[in-house]
Design an enzyme around this catalytic site. Structure first.
Site, mmCIF file in Angstrom:
data_model
loop_
_atom_site.group_PDB
_atom_site.id
_atom_site.type_symbol
_atom_site.label_atom_id
_atom_site.label_comp_id
_atom_site.label_asym_id
_atom_site.label_seq_id
_atom_site.Cartn_x
_atom_site.Cartn_y
_atom_site.Cartn_z
ATOM 1 N N LYS A 19 0.866 -1.169 0.000
ATOM 2 C CA LYS A 19 0.000 0.000 0.000
ATOM 3 C C LYS A 19 0.904 1.220 0.000
ATOM 4 O O LYS A 19 1.895 1.269 0.741
ATOM 5 C CB LYS A 19 -0.868 -0.040 1.276
ATOM 6 C CG LYS A 19 -1.563 1.255 1.610
ATOM 7 C CD LYS A 19 -2.827 1.400 0.796
ATOM 8 C CE LYS A 19 -3.387 2.810 0.902
ATOM 9 N NZ LYS A 19 -3.897 3.301 -0.381
ATOM 10 N N ARG A 63 23.625 -2.808 9.239
ATOM 11 C CA ARG A 63 24.958 -2.177 9.156
ATOM 12 C C ARG A 63 24.887 -0.801 9.807
ATOM 13 O O ARG A 63 23.818 -0.366 10.222
ATOM 14 C CB ARG A 63 25.341 -1.994 7.681
ATOM 15 C CG ARG A 63 24.262 -1.207 6.946
ATOM 16 C CD ARG A 63 24.649 -0.756 5.577
ATOM 17 N NE ARG A 63 23.501 -0.314 4.811
ATOM 18 C CZ ARG A 63 22.962 0.875 4.870
ATOM 19 N NH1 ARG A 63 23.444 1.772 5.690
ATOM 20 N NH2 ARG A 63 21.917 1.198 4.131
ATOM 21 N N ARG A 70 23.550 16.040 4.204
ATOM 22 C CA ARG A 70 24.482 15.291 3.342
ATOM 23 C C ARG A 70 24.937 16.217 2.215
ATOM 24 O O ARG A 70 24.106 16.661 1.407
ATOM 25 C CB ARG A 70 23.790 14.071 2.733
ATOM 26 C CG ARG A 70 23.354 13.055 3.754
ATOM 27 C CD ARG A 70 22.889 11.792 3.057
ATOM 28 N NE ARG A 70 22.309 10.842 3.989
ATOM 29 C CZ ARG A 70 22.061 9.578 3.690
ATOM 30 N NH1 ARG A 70 22.341 9.110 2.478
ATOM 31 N NH2 ARG A 70 21.526 8.770 4.578
HETATM 32 P P1 ADP Z 1 15.358 1.309 -0.169
HETATM 33 O O1 ADP Z 1 15.905 0.135 0.576
HETATM 34 O O2 ADP Z 1 15.453 1.181 -1.640
HETATM 35 O O3 ADP Z 1 15.897 2.609 0.361
HETATM 36 P P2 ADP Z 1 12.925 1.551 1.435
HETATM 37 O O4 ADP Z 1 11.988 0.419 1.620
HETATM 38 O O5 ADP Z 1 13.828 1.884 2.589
HETATM 39 O O6 ADP Z 1 13.795 1.288 0.124
HETATM 40 O O7 ADP Z 1 12.131 2.850 1.038
HETATM 41 C C1 ADP Z 1 12.805 4.051 0.686
HETATM 42 C C2 ADP Z 1 11.822 5.217 0.679
HETATM 43 O O8 ADP Z 1 10.776 4.981 -0.301
HETATM 44 C C3 ADP Z 1 11.095 5.438 1.989
HETATM 45 O O9 ADP Z 1 11.839 6.191 2.913
HETATM 46 C C4 ADP Z 1 9.858 6.160 1.490
HETATM 47 O O10 ADP Z 1 10.172 7.506 1.177
HETATM 48 C C5 ADP Z 1 9.525 5.474 0.166
HETATM 49 N N1 ADP Z 1 8.576 4.340 0.374
HETATM 50 C C6 ADP Z 1 8.880 3.028 0.467
HETATM 51 N N2 ADP Z 1 7.771 2.276 0.679
HETATM 52 C C7 ADP Z 1 6.716 3.125 0.720
HETATM 53 C C8 ADP Z 1 5.287 2.972 0.921
HETATM 54 N N3 ADP Z 1 4.726 1.786 1.103
HETATM 55 N N4 ADP Z 1 4.519 4.081 0.913
HETATM 56 C C9 ADP Z 1 5.080 5.321 0.725
HETATM 57 N N5 ADP Z 1 6.398 5.519 0.518
HETATM 58 C C10 ADP Z 1 7.221 4.456 0.512
#
Ligand code: ADP
Length: 442
Positions: free
Chosen positions: A200, A290, A336
């Site tokens: 979602k 990590r 950053r």
């Molecule tokens: P990655 O490992 O590629 O960084 P993440 O799962 O940590 O992927 O998600 C990175 C970013 O993508 C999150 O911080 C958020 O901004 C966005 N994101 C990921 N999943 C969702 C979701 N279900 N709904 C809204 N935004 C999302």
């Protein structure tokens, strides 16, 4: 305790680890590519060894060369930093097989959390709330009923994901098939694993993550949260600790849940559990096994040196601090600094013709830059982390504003000015920003 550690990384994080080693009286070995012969981490380490040509694939990702370097220099342990091989399960396993200590969790924990679908299942088993999702991509009916239940938009994500790669947001059912196809192609290209899943799409949440530290004796502590909602292309740009939206009770509650979970799998070392936070609810996204880029904001507020603790835990020492001794004090912000065009975000490698780094009370710069240094085009564009600490968020922000003004990096494009305008914007000042801040920021 370790006598000598090889640091399998470069740039600011190699320096960060070197500094921790020095304070612990541990000798260091820097590895480097041909492009990094004159890099600061090479100059500061006790020994250095070239592991291959400029391309990361042939040097910083070259496992046989790194293991050979460890053998020649006779180290006890290998610190992977972040990025490169830090979450490579096979690398951790090979390090273990060769009799060295991998400064990080056991390879089985990297594997467990490396697949985001498995990670979500482990969290669910431990009652950690997760983003509602569907993992069986072959069953069209199930996908349809998931969308009927949770409604559009949804997000397609790569199971082995990282760095925001292999993600597609779907607003219209007509886009679904193409979005799955292109996410799979990107995932295969980036991670050599085309598996994707659906979640979602949460509208306008914050990204909040919990820092954890565990020793090899069953002790686990939680070191509060970081708000990492200022992102572009799903990659973090500014982080702060604490987040203004959490109170002490909520912090303790989510921290306890995370602690129990990693304790249940016997996790060791530092780790971060990432959540989306929306309408006062947490939704687990992934765990990073990590050290994180943004760890300094937690260090400033807790007064705990996470890298030293990570090294001590890897050498089998018991944690010297317990949960009751953790006090969150003041406020820290990290910007950053990237070598990139401020508008197009295209990397801007080149020679630093003039360099002046800000300082003073509450200002920390983690960087391997120096005047005359040539930033090679082969690696990540992040060149510095500017961290400020104050008694209050306001004070930390005032220091950041002053430090950004003082920072001089000439010869290349940077995002210093972009940071200035972000931290002076009303939404950022209010603290009530979410992950879509940058897409709306003019
Ligand atoms: P990655 O490992 O590629 O960084 P993440 O799962 O940590 O992927 O998600 C990175 C970013 O993508 C999150 O911080 C958020 O901004 C966005 N994101 C990921 N999943 C969702 C979701 N279900 N709904 C809204 N935004 C999302």
């Amino acid at each position: 305790m370790f006598k000598k550690i090889l640091i399998a990384n470069r740039g600011e994080i190699a320096l960060r680890v070197l500094r921790a080693c020095r304070e612990l009286n541990i000798k260091t070995v820097a590895i480097h590519s041909e492009a990094d012969e004159n890099a600061m981490h090479v100059r500061i380490a006790d020994e250095s060894i070239c592991v291959g040509p400029s391309q990361a694939q042939l040097s910083y990702l070259n496992i046989p060369a790194i293991i050979t370097a460890a053998t020649i220099t006779d180290v006890d342990a290998i610190h992977p930093g972040y990025g490169f091989l830090s979450e490579n399960q096979r690398f951790a396993e090979i390090v273990e097989e060769h009799g060295y200590i991998f400064i990080g969790p056991k390879s089985k924990h990297i594997e467990m959390m490396g697949n985001k679908i498995h990670a979500k299942q482990i969290m669910e088993q431990n009652n950690v709330p997760v983003v509602p999702g569907i993992y069986e991509m072959k069953n069209d009916k199930k996908i349809k009923s998931f969308i009927d239940k949770y409604k559009l938009p949804i997000i397609i994500k790569s199971a082995s994901g990282g760095g925001g790669k292999g993600m597609r947001i779907v607003h219209d059912l007509k886009e679904l098939d193409n979005a799955i196809k292109s996410a799979k192609i990107e995932a295969k290209k980036s991670f050599n694993d085309s598996s994707v899943y659906i979640e979602k799409y949460i509208n306008n949440p914050k990204h909040i993550e919990i820092q954890l530290l565990a020793d090899n004796h069953g002790n686990v502590i939680s070191l509060g949260e970081r708000d990492c909602s200022i992102q572009r292309n799903h990659q973090k740009l500014i982080e702060e600790c604490p987040s203004i939206v959490l109170n002490a009770k909520e912090r303790t509650k989510i921290g306890e849940l995370c602690k129990q979970t990693i304790k249940s799998i016997n996790y060791q070392g530092v780790g971060t559990i990432e959540f989306l936070f929306h309408n006062n609810n947490f939704y687990f996204m992934e765990m990073n096994t990590r050290l994180q880029v943004e760890h300094p904001v937690t260090e400033m507020v807790t007064g705990i040196d996470l890298v030293k603790e990570q090294i001590l835990a890897a050498s089998d020492e018991k944690l010297q601090i317990n949960q009751d001794q953790i006090k969150m004090n003041g406020h820290a912000i990290e910007c950053r600094i990237n070598a990139e065009h401020p508008k197009t975000f295209i990397p801007s490698p080149g020679t630093i013709t003039q360099y002046h780094q800000p300082g003073g009370l509450g200002v920390r710069v983690d960087s391997a830059l120096y005047q005359g240094y040539s930033i090679p085009p082969h690696y990540d564009s992040m060149i510095a982390k500017l961290i400020t600490f104050g008694e209050s968020r306001h004070e930390s922000l005032q220091k950041m504003k002053r430090a950004l003004e003082e920072y001089v990096i000439m010869g290349i494009d940077t995002n210093l000015q972009l940071h200035q305008s972000i931290i002076e914007s009303d939404i950022f000042l209010s603290g009530n920003y979410n992950i879509n801040f940058m897409s709306e920021f003019k």
